[in-house]
Write a protein that holds these residues in place. Sequence first.
Motif, short mmCIF file in Angstrom:
data_model
loop_
_atom_site.label_atom_id
_atom_site.label_comp_id
_atom_site.label_asym_id
_atom_site.label_seq_id
_atom_site.Cartn_x
_atom_site.Cartn_y
_atom_site.Cartn_z
N THR A 63 -106.41 57.43 -47.55
CA THR A 63 -105.17 58.20 -47.62
C THR A 63 -104.92 58.98 -46.33
O THR A 63 -103.90 59.64 -46.21
CB THR A 63 -105.21 59.18 -48.80
N ASN A 64 -105.84 58.89 -45.38
CA ASN A 64 -105.74 59.67 -44.14
C ASN A 64 -105.15 58.81 -43.03
O ASN A 64 -105.76 57.81 -42.61
CB ASN A 64 -107.12 60.19 -43.74
N GLU A 65 -103.98 59.19 -42.53
CA GLU A 65 -103.28 58.40 -41.52
C GLU A 65 -104.09 58.27 -40.23
O GLU A 65 -104.16 57.19 -39.63
CB GLU A 65 -101.92 59.05 -41.22
N ASP A 66 -104.70 59.36 -39.76
CA ASP A 66 -105.45 59.30 -38.51
C ASP A 66 -106.63 58.33 -38.61
O ASP A 66 -106.90 57.56 -37.68
CB ASP A 66 -105.97 60.70 -38.12
N ASP A 67 -107.34 58.36 -39.74
CA ASP A 67 -108.47 57.45 -39.92
C ASP A 67 -108.02 56.00 -39.92
O ASP A 67 -108.69 55.12 -39.37
CB ASP A 67 -109.20 57.77 -41.22
N VAL A 68 -106.88 55.73 -40.53
CA VAL A 68 -106.34 54.37 -40.56
C VAL A 68 -105.99 53.91 -39.15
O VAL A 68 -106.31 52.78 -38.75
CB VAL A 68 -105.12 54.30 -41.50
N ARG A 69 -105.34 54.76 -38.38
CA ARG A 69 -104.98 54.38 -37.01
C ARG A 69 -106.23 54.13 -36.16
O ARG A 69 -106.26 53.20 -35.34
CB ARG A 69 -104.12 55.48 -36.38
N GLN A 70 -107.25 54.95 -36.33
CA GLN A 70 -108.49 54.76 -35.58
C GLN A 70 -109.13 53.43 -35.95
O GLN A 70 -109.64 52.70 -35.09
CB GLN A 70 -109.46 55.91 -35.88
N ALA A 71 -109.12 53.09 -37.24
CA ALA A 71 -109.70 51.83 -37.69
C ALA A 71 -108.95 50.64 -37.11
O ALA A 71 -109.55 49.68 -36.61
CB ALA A 71 -109.70 51.77 -39.22
N LEU A 72 -107.61 50.70 -37.16
CA LEU A 72 -106.82 49.61 -36.59
C LEU A 72 -107.07 49.48 -35.09
O LEU A 72 -107.16 48.36 -34.57
CB LEU A 72 -105.33 49.86 -36.86
N GLY A 73 -107.21 50.61 -34.42
CA GLY A 73 -107.51 50.58 -32.99
C GLY A 73 -108.85 49.95 -32.68
O GLY A 73 -109.06 49.41 -31.60
N ALA A 74 -109.78 50.04 -33.64
CA ALA A 74 -111.11 49.45 -33.47
C ALA A 74 -111.15 47.99 -33.94
O ALA A 74 -112.21 47.37 -33.93
CB ALA A 74 -112.14 50.27 -34.26
N GLY A 75 -109.99 47.46 -34.35
CA GLY A 75 -109.92 46.05 -34.73
C GLY A 75 -110.22 45.76 -36.17
O GLY A 75 -110.48 44.61 -36.53
N VAL A 76 -110.17 46.79 -37.03
CA VAL A 76 -110.42 46.60 -38.46
C VAL A 76 -109.10 46.71 -39.22
O VAL A 76 -108.33 47.66 -39.00
CB VAL A 76 -111.41 47.66 -39.00
#
Length: 298
Positions: free
Chosen positions: A124-137
């Motif tokens: 539910t955390n937007e920042d965590d999602v963006r970090q994950a996408l940036g890491a290729g997940v």
Amino acid sequence: MPPTLDDKLVIAISSRALFDFEAENEVFEAGDDRAYMALQQQRLDTPATPGVAFSLVRKLLGFNTPELQRVEVVVLSRNDPISGMRVFRSAHHLGLPILRGVFTRGQSPWRYLRPLNAQLFLSTNEDDVRQALGAGVAAARVFPQSARASADHPQELRIAFDGDAVLFSDEAELVYQRQGLDAFQAHEQQHVLRPLPDGPFKPVLRALHELQRHPQTEMRVRTALVTARSAPAHERAIRTLMDWEIEVDEAMFLGGLPKGAFLREFEPDFFFDDQVGHVQSAVPHVPSGHVSAGVTNR
């Protein structure tokens, strides 16, 4: 030989995406970390109720057998370890065989996706999602206010995906955003025989395709492509899936129509889209998540 997750579809999920912790979250958002921990400790023996992604997780775990564990679900949460006790107890009470979890007490947990070899992260955390996408997940922000999944398909995991910036890259979406619909249609006709580049959720779709191709239990997969594309731009999307040798069961080329009513009829356990407007259209009907990838989210 030490345990490994390398041969599994690994789903990492936050506790609030898996369970309904909205009342507790109000205390957390108020900035009182100790009060939140105390509340969770008081409720250790009170199982949490299912959250937005509960049906998705339960059905994914239904592909496992005692002999072959094909799916692993790991709780990856900003919660503290005491609250983590309640998460595990709630999972056990509701029949979810979840054995692993990482609890970081307010710190972003995304960095643990790599050692987990996770292919999908729901939070539910937007920042965590963006970090994950940036890491290729592949990752999506779960909307806690989403409708819960239908109970009408207990032996069928249903997942709906948007196309551009989700299954596919945002190459074509970039043309649309910069030059408009006519240029987008012309671009897609010109490049109809060239497969679209991979999007963040291609590995997830491929993993689901493999679960479907080699069934070990009564669980089955049904997938849908739900896209704002229309003819003639539909052809490049279908040809791309053909090139990948991945099948979807349903495809909806809606030409910009609101997606919510169509998703209500498909009844997915989860829907992924990169545009907040489409997610908001879906939220009253189905479990939904925002993929903050691509040009529309920059």
